[in-house]
Design a protein around this motif. Structure first.
Motif, PDB file in Angstrom:
ATOM      1  N   LEU A  34       0.814  -1.208   0.000  1.00 40.98           N
ATOM      2  CA  LEU A  34       0.000   0.000   0.000  1.00 40.98           C
ATOM      3  C   LEU A  34       0.849   1.260   0.000  1.00 40.98           C
ATOM      4  CD1 LEU A  34      -2.698  -1.209   2.548  1.00 40.98           C
ATOM      5  CD2 LEU A  34      -2.960  -0.967   0.065  1.00 40.98           C
ATOM      6  N   ARG A  35       2.067   1.187   0.569  1.00 39.55           N
ATOM      7  CA  ARG A  35       2.946   2.348   0.581  1.00 39.55           C
ATOM      8  C   ARG A  35       3.459   2.682  -0.824  1.00 39.55           C
ATOM      9  NH1 ARG A  35       5.289   3.987   5.467  1.00 39.55           N
ATOM     10  NH2 ARG A  35       6.438   5.481   4.180  1.00 39.55           N
ATOM     11  N   GLU A  36       3.166   1.827  -1.802  1.00 37.87           N
ATOM     12  CA  GLU A  36       3.533   2.113  -3.187  1.00 37.87           C
ATOM     13  C   GLU A  36       2.436   2.870  -3.918  1.00 37.87           C
ATOM     14  OE1 GLU A  36       4.551  -1.571  -5.019  1.00 37.87           O
ATOM     15  OE2 GLU A  36       6.109  -2.052  -3.537  1.00 37.87           O
ATOM     16  N   GLY A  37       1.294   3.094  -3.246  1.00 38.64           N
ATOM     17  CA  GLY A  37       0.172   3.770  -3.886  1.00 38.64           C
ATOM     18  C   GLY A  37      -0.901   2.777  -4.301  1.00 38.64           C
ATOM     19  N   LEU A  38      -2.018   3.294  -4.808  1.00 40.13           N
ATOM     20  CA  LEU A  38      -3.159   2.454  -5.175  1.00 40.13           C
ATOM     21  C   LEU A  38      -3.071   2.095  -6.651  1.00 40.13           C
ATOM     22  CD1 LEU A  38      -5.713   1.165  -4.044  1.00 40.13           C
ATOM     23  CD2 LEU A  38      -6.976   3.212  -4.741  1.00 40.13           C
ATOM     24  N   THR A  39      -2.561   0.900  -6.927  1.00 36.45           N
ATOM     25  CA  THR A  39      -2.453   0.384  -8.287  1.00 36.45           C
ATOM     26  C   THR A  39      -2.952  -1.054  -8.296  1.00 36.45           C
ATOM     27  OG1 THR A  39      -0.220  -0.519  -7.982  1.00 36.45           O
ATOM     28  CG2 THR A  39      -0.407   1.804  -8.683  1.00 36.45           C
ATOM     29  N   THR A  40      -3.118  -1.607  -9.492  1.00 36.62           N
ATOM     30  CA  THR A  40      -3.530  -3.009  -9.594  1.00 36.62           C
ATOM     31  C   THR A  40      -2.519  -3.917  -8.907  1.00 36.62           C
ATOM     32  OG1 THR A  40      -4.665  -2.585 -11.686  1.00 36.62           O
ATOM     33  CG2 THR A  40      -4.089  -4.870 -11.202  1.00 36.62           C
ATOM     34  N   GLN A  41      -1.240  -3.656  -9.125  1.00 37.40           N
ATOM     35  CA  GLN A  41      -0.199  -4.511  -8.547  1.00 37.40           C
ATOM     36  C   GLN A  41      -0.194  -4.426  -7.027  1.00 37.40           C
ATOM     37  OE1 GLN A  41       0.301  -2.303 -11.026  1.00 37.40           O
ATOM     38  NE2 GLN A  41       0.490  -3.769 -12.715  1.00 37.40           N
ATOM     39  N   SER A  42      -0.274  -3.221  -6.475  1.00 38.74           N
ATOM     40  CA  SER A  42      -0.248  -3.086  -5.021  1.00 38.74           C
ATOM     41  C   SER A  42      -1.514  -3.644  -4.392  1.00 38.74           C
ATOM     42  CB  SER A  42      -0.062  -1.615  -4.624  1.00 38.74           C
ATOM     43  OG  SER A  42      -1.159  -0.822  -5.038  1.00 38.74           O
ATOM     44  N   ALA A  43      -2.663  -3.440  -5.047  1.00 41.51           N
ATOM     45  CA  ALA A  43      -3.927  -3.968  -4.513  1.00 41.51           C
ATOM     46  C   ALA A  43      -3.912  -5.491  -4.499  1.00 41.51           C
ATOM     47  CB  ALA A  43      -5.097  -3.450  -5.343  1.00 41.51           C
ATOM     48  N   GLU A  44      -3.396  -6.101  -5.565  1.00 44.65           N
ATOM     49  CA  GLU A  44      -3.340  -7.563  -5.617  1.00 44.65           C
ATOM     50  C   GLU A  44      -2.434  -8.133  -4.536  1.00 44.65           C
ATOM     51  OE1 GLU A  44      -2.148  -8.285  -9.625  1.00 44.65           O
ATOM     52  OE2 GLU A  44      -4.212  -8.297 -10.400  1.00 44.65           O
ATOM     53  N   ARG A  45      -1.367  -7.431  -4.198  1.00 46.06           N
ATOM     54  CA  ARG A  45      -0.463  -7.901  -3.151  1.00 46.06           C
ATOM     55  C   ARG A  45      -1.035  -7.700  -1.761  1.00 46.06           C
ATOM     56  NH1 ARG A  45       4.343  -4.388  -4.546  1.00 46.06           N
ATOM     57  NH2 ARG A  45       5.023  -4.992  -2.464  1.00 46.06           N
ATOM     58  N   ALA A  46      -1.908  -6.705  -1.590  1.00 48.96           N
ATOM     59  CA  ALA A  46      -2.422  -6.379  -0.253  1.00 48.96           C
ATOM     60  C   ALA A  46      -3.744  -7.039   0.069  1.00 48.96           C
ATOM     61  CB  ALA A  46      -2.574  -4.860  -0.119  1.00 48.96           C
ATOM     62  N   VAL A  47      -4.556  -7.362  -0.944  1.00 48.85           N
ATOM     63  CA  VAL A  47      -5.958  -7.723  -0.690  1.00 48.85           C
ATOM     64  C   VAL A  47      -6.095  -8.986   0.152  1.00 48.85           C
ATOM     65  CG1 VAL A  47      -6.217  -9.029  -2.854  1.00 48.85           C
ATOM     66  CG2 VAL A  47      -8.216  -7.917  -1.789  1.00 48.85           C
ATOM     67  N   ARG A  48      -5.216  -9.966  -0.061  1.00 47.19           N
ATOM     68  CA  ARG A  48      -5.319 -11.216   0.720  1.00 47.19           C
ATOM     69  C   ARG A  48      -5.103 -10.943   2.202  1.00 47.19           C
ATOM     70  NH1 ARG A  48      -1.309 -14.873   2.162  1.00 47.19           N
ATOM     71  NH2 ARG A  48       0.167 -13.859   0.734  1.00 47.19           N
ATOM     72  N   HIS A  49      -4.167 -10.073   2.521  1.00 46.74           N
ATOM     73  CA  HIS A  49      -3.899  -9.762   3.924  1.00 46.74           C
ATOM     74  C   HIS A  49      -5.053  -8.968   4.535  1.00 46.74           C
ATOM     75  CE1 HIS A  49       0.034 -11.306   3.088  1.00 46.74           C
ATOM     76  NE2 HIS A  49       0.289 -10.350   2.214  1.00 46.74           N
ATOM     77  N   LEU A  50      -5.695  -8.121   3.743  1.00 46.33           N
ATOM     78  CA  LEU A  50      -6.856  -7.380   4.260  1.00 46.33           C
ATOM     79  C   LEU A  50      -8.024  -8.334   4.515  1.00 46.33           C
ATOM     80  CD1 LEU A  50      -6.823  -4.124   2.087  1.00 46.33           C
ATOM     81  CD2 LEU A  50      -5.747  -4.558   4.309  1.00 46.33           C
ATOM     82  N   ARG A  51      -8.184  -9.347   3.664  1.00 54.51           N
ATOM     83  CA  ARG A  51      -9.260 -10.326   3.906  1.00 54.51           C
ATOM     84  C   ARG A  51      -8.975 -11.127   5.176  1.00 54.51           C
ATOM     85  NH1 ARG A  51     -10.930 -15.600   2.688  1.00 54.51           N
ATOM     86  NH2 ARG A  51      -9.000 -16.112   1.597  1.00 54.51           N
ATOM     87  N   ASN A  52      -7.718 -11.526   5.365  1.00 57.82           N
ATOM     88  CA  ASN A  52      -7.370 -12.217   6.608  1.00 57.82           C
ATOM     89  C   ASN A  52      -7.596 -11.318   7.818  1.00 57.82           C
ATOM     90  OD1 ASN A  52      -6.608 -14.503   5.194  1.00 57.82           O
ATOM     91  ND2 ASN A  52      -4.445 -13.918   5.078  1.00 57.82           N
ATOM     92  N   LEU A  53      -7.337 -10.031   7.645  1.00 58.91           N
ATOM     93  CA  LEU A  53      -7.539  -9.075   8.728  1.00 58.91           C
ATOM     94  C   LEU A  53      -9.014  -8.960   9.092  1.00 58.91           C
ATOM     95  CD1 LEU A  53      -6.008  -6.992  10.503  1.00 58.91           C
ATOM     96  CD2 LEU A  53      -6.348  -5.332   8.681  1.00 58.91           C
TER      97      LEU A  53
END
Length: 373
Positions: A34-53
């Motif tokens: 997320l510290r890289e900004g809101l892009t497809t690549q950053s969202a794909e890397r972060a979304v699984r951890h947000l779902r676990n959260l």
């Protein structure tokens, strides 16, 4: 001893403690993307951890136009997620989604309700976080809002990082523009003077000039090693000595231990040029320039000293404050970049007075978080 172990298990190993640790862990895993900004690549890397959260069957992240990433079950709801995301962005508030809006006809699909919370940075809605579950609960609404607020904070930090990098790039460009006209003109004149009288030296100086300009105008890297910076300074001084002749004497004394230390790009070179241009160029006696680099435990200390005309301390203070009307090569620029990189304890220290020469002291830590080549 047995009592102490039981107390520690009860205090640190409760279900609430473990849940808190899990949440912090998932947040820490999502943060770098997320510290890289809101892009497809950053969202794909972060979304699984947000779902676990959030602990829900599915989570989506959208920007202002489309779904950037989906994790979990029910991916056939991506189109609905894009539509409800636009509604939340338009209103700028959290919205709940019921079964009718999702319109699911798939047997066994756990996606029956959802919460859509906007991602807001400085009053601008950048996208949404969406959490989907079988049944609506007030806890899910609250949790999604909290996660969206945390994600917004990470995106705000990403924008600050991007702004800082743009400012640093602009400062380096400004420094190059300030240095290059003087140096290029003088160097080419000096090289031209040797073309007929000493062609071999002219060729060597031309190669030094090419290497110096290649380093100074490179387009990659905010940082460099002290070894690279000093190598560029040696080239610069060779060219200046070709112009000044015996009127410029240079002494370098560098501890090998400090050569790998990482410093901001072009943070020492402007100090040396400033010493030559303003300290030594107009003196009648032989100009002496000394560059010393000490190893001081967890720090490297560099000193650039000349026996030139010196300067009014008040003028130096104004230069360090960034007064653009003063003809000093980058003092304020270098000071600001050192402080931005290492903190306010690491700005320039300038010792000078009219007729007394000038000494500039630079302290940098040998290691600093995030400061790498």
């Amino acid at each position: 001893m047995r009592t102490d172990r039981r107390w520690r298990r009860g205090r640190l190993g409760s279900e609430a403690d473990r849940a808190a640790f899990r949440a912090l862990h998932q947040a820490s895993l999502a943060a770098p993307a997320l510290r890289e900004g809101l892009t497809t690549q950053s969202a794909e890397r972060a979304v699984r951890h947000l779902r676990n959260l959030l602990g829900t069957p599915a989570v989506a992240i959208t920007d202002t136009e489309a779904v950037l990433a989906w994790d979990g079950l029910g991916q056939h709801h991506v189109e609905q997620a894009a539509a409800v995301g636009l509604l939340a962005i338009e209103k700028g508030t959290t919205r709940t989604v019921d079964r009718g809006q999702l319109g699911c006809t798939t047997n066994g699909c756990p996606i029956r309700t959802g919460v859509v919370s906007p991602l807001v940075v400085e009053g601008r809605v950048l996208g949404t976080v969406q959490a989907f579950a079988p049944t609506p609960t007030a806890g899910l609404v609250r949790a999604t809002e909290e996660v969206a607020e945390w994600v917004s904070g990470q995106l705000a930090l990403a924008e600050l990082d991007a702004h800082r990098n743009r400012m640093i790039e602009a400062e380096v460009r400004a420094l190059r523009a300030q240095i290059s006209p003087h140096f290029v003109y003088n160097s080419l004149n000096a090289i031209a003077s040797f073309v007929r009288t000493d062609p071999d030296r002219a060729r060597e100086l031309l190669l030094e000039f090419a290497d110096f300009t290649r380093y100074s105008f490179r387009r990659h890297g905010e940082f460099t090693t002290l070894a690279e910076e000093l190598r560029s300074i040696e080239r610069y001084l060779l060219l200046e000595q070709a112009r000044f002749g015996d009127r410029l004497q240079v002494t370098l004394n560098v501890a090998p231990e400090v050569l790998p230390v990482v410093v901001p790009f072009l943070c020492i070179q402007p100090l040396v040029e400033n010493a030559v241009r303003h300290g030594l160029e107009s003196v009648e006696q032989v100009g002496q320039l000394t560059i010393v680099a000490h190893d001081r435990g967890h720090e490297a200390v560099l000193e650039v000293e000349d026996n030139g005309v010196g300067e009014d301390p008040d003028k130096v203070r104004r230069a360090l404050a960034g007064d653009a009307s003063l003809d000093s090569v980058g003092l304020g620029n270098v000071d600001a970049r050192l402080r931005a990189t290492f903190g306010d304890d690491y700005g320039l220290v300038v010792e000078t007075a009219p007729g007394a020469g000038t000494k500039v002291i630079v302290r940098v830590p040998k290691f600093a978080p995030g400061v790498t080549v």
